[in-house]
Design a protein around this motif. Structure first.
Motif, PDB file in Angstrom:
ATOM      1  N   ARG A   1       2.652 -11.350  10.762  1.00 43.93           N
ATOM      2  CA  ARG A   1       3.985 -11.265  10.181  1.00 43.93           C
ATOM      3  C   ARG A   1       4.616  -9.934  10.551  1.00 43.93           C
ATOM      4  O   ARG A   1       4.040  -8.886  10.290  1.00 43.93           O
ATOM      5  CB  ARG A   1       3.926 -11.421   8.670  1.00 43.93           C
ATOM      6  CG  ARG A   1       3.568 -12.829   8.214  1.00 43.93           C
ATOM      7  CD  ARG A   1       3.455 -12.902   6.708  1.00 43.93           C
ATOM      8  NE  ARG A   1       2.325 -12.099   6.227  1.00 43.93           N
ATOM      9  CZ  ARG A   1       2.051 -11.911   4.950  1.00 43.93           C
ATOM     10  NH1 ARG A   1       2.833 -12.434   4.026  1.00 43.93           N
ATOM     11  NH2 ARG A   1       1.009 -11.189   4.592  1.00 43.93           N
ATOM     12  N   VAL A   2       5.760  -9.959  11.136  1.00 42.64           N
ATOM     13  CA  VAL A   2       6.426  -8.743  11.573  1.00 42.64           C
ATOM     14  C   VAL A   2       7.043  -8.033  10.376  1.00 42.64           C
ATOM     15  O   VAL A   2       7.715  -8.657   9.544  1.00 42.64           O
ATOM     16  CB  VAL A   2       7.510  -9.051  12.623  1.00 42.64           C
ATOM     17  CG1 VAL A   2       8.247  -7.776  13.028  1.00 42.64           C
ATOM     18  CG2 VAL A   2       6.881  -9.709  13.843  1.00 42.64           C
ATOM     19  N   GLY A   3       6.794  -6.725  10.268  1.00 47.06           N
ATOM     20  CA  GLY A   3       7.422  -5.923   9.229  1.00 47.06           C
ATOM     21  C   GLY A   3       6.632  -5.803   7.961  1.00 47.06           C
ATOM     22  O   GLY A   3       7.122  -5.260   6.977  1.00 47.06           O
ATOM     23  N   GLY A   4       5.391  -6.259   7.936  1.00 45.88           N
ATOM     24  CA  GLY A   4       4.609  -6.103   6.710  1.00 45.88           C
ATOM     25  C   GLY A   4       3.342  -6.902   6.762  1.00 45.88           C
ATOM     26  O   GLY A   4       3.264  -7.923   7.438  1.00 45.88           O
ATOM     27  N   GLY A   5       2.360  -6.450   6.045  1.00 45.10           N
ATOM     28  CA  GLY A   5       1.072  -7.139   5.997  1.00 45.10           C
ATOM     29  C   GLY A   5       0.678  -7.393   4.572  1.00 45.10           C
ATOM     30  O   GLY A   5       1.491  -7.787   3.746  1.00 45.10           O
ATOM     31  N   ARG A   6      -0.566  -7.113   4.284  1.00 48.07           N
ATOM     32  CA  ARG A   6      -1.036  -7.318   2.913  1.00 48.07           C
ATOM     33  C   ARG A   6      -0.397  -6.307   1.970  1.00 48.07           C
ATOM     34  O   ARG A   6      -0.083  -5.188   2.342  1.00 48.07           O
ATOM     35  CB  ARG A   6      -2.558  -7.181   2.874  1.00 48.07           C
ATOM     36  CG  ARG A   6      -3.250  -8.307   3.602  1.00 48.07           C
ATOM     37  CD  ARG A   6      -4.751  -8.128   3.560  1.00 48.07           C
ATOM     38  NE  ARG A   6      -5.144  -6.920   4.279  1.00 48.07           N
ATOM     39  CZ  ARG A   6      -6.404  -6.518   4.366  1.00 48.07           C
ATOM     40  NH1 ARG A   6      -7.354  -7.182   3.772  1.00 48.07           N
ATOM     41  NH2 ARG A   6      -6.698  -5.427   5.047  1.00 48.07           N
ATOM     42  N   ARG A   7      -0.213  -6.674   0.739  1.00 46.67           N
ATOM     43  CA  ARG A   7       0.404  -5.801  -0.245  1.00 46.67           C
ATOM     44  C   ARG A   7      -0.377  -4.498  -0.374  1.00 46.67           C
ATOM     45  O   ARG A   7      -1.601  -4.489  -0.406  1.00 46.67           O
ATOM     46  CB  ARG A   7       0.438  -6.512  -1.597  1.00 46.67           C
ATOM     47  CG  ARG A   7       1.116  -5.699  -2.695  1.00 46.67           C
ATOM     48  CD  ARG A   7       1.147  -6.478  -3.990  1.00 46.67           C
ATOM     49  NE  ARG A   7       1.890  -7.725  -3.852  1.00 46.67           N
ATOM     50  CZ  ARG A   7       1.966  -8.638  -4.818  1.00 46.67           C
ATOM     51  NH1 ARG A   7       1.343  -8.443  -5.966  1.00 46.67           N
ATOM     52  NH2 ARG A   7       2.644  -9.746  -4.633  1.00 46.67           N
ATOM     53  N   GLY A   8       0.358  -3.406  -0.416  1.00 47.95           N
ATOM     54  CA  GLY A   8      -0.289  -2.110  -0.551  1.00 47.95           C
ATOM     55  C   GLY A   8      -0.779  -1.539   0.757  1.00 47.95           C
ATOM     56  O   GLY A   8      -1.397  -0.488   0.774  1.00 47.95           O
ATOM     57  N   ASN A   9      -0.485  -2.225   1.851  1.00 49.84           N
ATOM     58  CA  ASN A   9      -1.004  -1.769   3.140  1.00 49.84           C
ATOM     59  C   ASN A   9       0.125  -1.582   4.145  1.00 49.84           C
ATOM     60  O   ASN A   9      -0.076  -1.651   5.342  1.00 49.84           O
ATOM     61  CB  ASN A   9      -2.012  -2.794   3.676  1.00 49.84           C
ATOM     62  CG  ASN A   9      -2.874  -2.207   4.766  1.00 49.84           C
ATOM     63  OD1 ASN A   9      -3.157  -1.022   4.760  1.00 49.84           O
ATOM     64  ND2 ASN A   9      -3.287  -3.032   5.716  1.00 49.84           N
ATOM     65  N   ASN A  10       1.355  -1.349   3.641  1.00 52.23           N
ATOM     66  CA  ASN A  10       2.508  -1.192   4.510  1.00 52.23           C
ATOM     67  C   ASN A  10       3.185   0.148   4.269  1.00 52.23           C
ATOM     68  O   ASN A  10       2.996   0.798   3.245  1.00 52.23           O
ATOM     69  CB  ASN A  10       3.535  -2.311   4.243  1.00 52.23           C
ATOM     70  CG  ASN A  10       2.912  -3.687   4.330  1.00 52.23           C
ATOM     71  OD1 ASN A  10       2.138  -3.942   5.232  1.00 52.23           O
ATOM     72  ND2 ASN A  10       3.239  -4.548   3.379  1.00 52.23           N
TER      73      ASN A  10
END
Length: 308
Positions: A175-184
């Motif tokens: 996913r472009v622009g973000g990954g797992r919560r807390g890891n961006n």
């Protein structure tokens, strides 16, 4: 060395509807041949054979530990060394030079400034990288008091940058622009996740010190059709091929007498040693994670496995 054999055993005990034909493991920690076990024969012998430990200290450790029987007596327990053995081994290991990449002793370490981290405290940053991503270095520091100064694994800086290239994100369907919560971050760049607080790699006899070699007779008996390959880069001191060959030979399987080289671009890329039901494939001059240090050889041995 632990994940794959344990999963393979699980598939034998609780079969799934998949066409399981075998497995391949690379530079695996299986028996007492790797760094979270106490038998240092393979490590010390590897270092001496590569000219990194002097003969006098190595031979003193060999004599104190009874290593002359290491390959010939599978029943001998080398995992409970005497105090004299540990002292002699410690004296030999203390002679190791630094900086040195224990995962591939033939390659240079990264000397470029600022590669460990952009932190204002680069020494602390290097220590954090070492402890989080290189448990063998943490082990050497804890057991022998060796702080391998200068070990600067640039790949831990370069890999996140590469993995965030738009074309790479697209290729791996991320996913472009973000990954797992807390890891961006605010820019959408993903960072490697940190280890949990107080996480410890060494879980004792039930974990990484478990003798995984004991699972293999079950594979031979319950799944004789499986093709099992163990691949070992010969420049890896963390899980040296010497210990790997020993535990494989000690499985007691008939050696098929087909010790031979495998070739890449007309040159010897390694050796193949075959027993009934299992094969050892070495990759000459390559480190612990073979595709990292030797991408062409890493692709070739995997291709060969799939072809057979």
């Amino acid at each position: 060395g632990h994940y794959v054999p344990n999963l393979a055993e699980k598939l034998i005990d609780e079969p799934l509807d998949i066409d399981m034909r075998g497995f391949l493991i690379g530079n695996p920690g299986i028996n007492s041949d790797w760094y979270y076990n106490v038998n240092e024969y393979a490590f010390a012998t590897f270092m001496w054979s590569h000219g990194l430990i002097p003969a006098q200290q190595y031979l003193e450790a060999r004599s104190a530990c009874g290593w002359e029987k290491f390959f010939s007596e599978c029943e001998t327990d080398f995992t409970h060394p005497t105090e004299a053995c540990m002292n002699a081994t410690g004296a030999a290991v203390s002679m190791l030079p630094k900086p040195l990449d224990f995962y591939d002793v033939l390659v240079p370490t990264c000397q470029a400034a600022g590669n460990a981290s952009s932190s204002s405290n680069p020494d602390a940053a290097k220590k954090l990288v070492k402890h989080q991503h290189h448990p063998f270095l943490k082990h050497m520091e804890r057991k022998y008091g060796l702080d391998i100064n200068g070990y600067d694994p640039c790949i831990n800086n370069l890999t996140p940058e590469y993995m965030n290239y738009p074309e790479v994100l697209k290729a791996v369907h991320a996913r472009v622009g973000g990954g797992r919560r807390g890891n961006n971050t605010s820019s959408g760049v993903r960072h490697w996740p940190s280890l949990p607080d107080n996480w410890e790699y060494n879980q004792g006899s039930a974990g990484e010190k478990k003798n995984i070699a004991k699972l293999f007779p079950k594979f031979f008996a319950k799944a004789p059709e499986w093709r099992i390959w163990v691949v070992s880069g010969t420049a890896d001191s963390a899980v040296p091929f010497l210990g790997t060959e020993r535990w494989m030979n000690c499985l007691g399987r008939k050696n098929l007498g087909k010790y031979r080289p495998w070739l890449l671009n007309g040159d010897v890329a390694g050796m193949i040693n075959e027993w009934d039901g299992i094969s050892l494939v070495t990759v000459k001059g390559c480190g612990h994670t073979i595709p990292t240090y030797c991408p062409q050889e890493g692709y070739a041995f995997f291709q060969n496995y799939l072809k057979e």
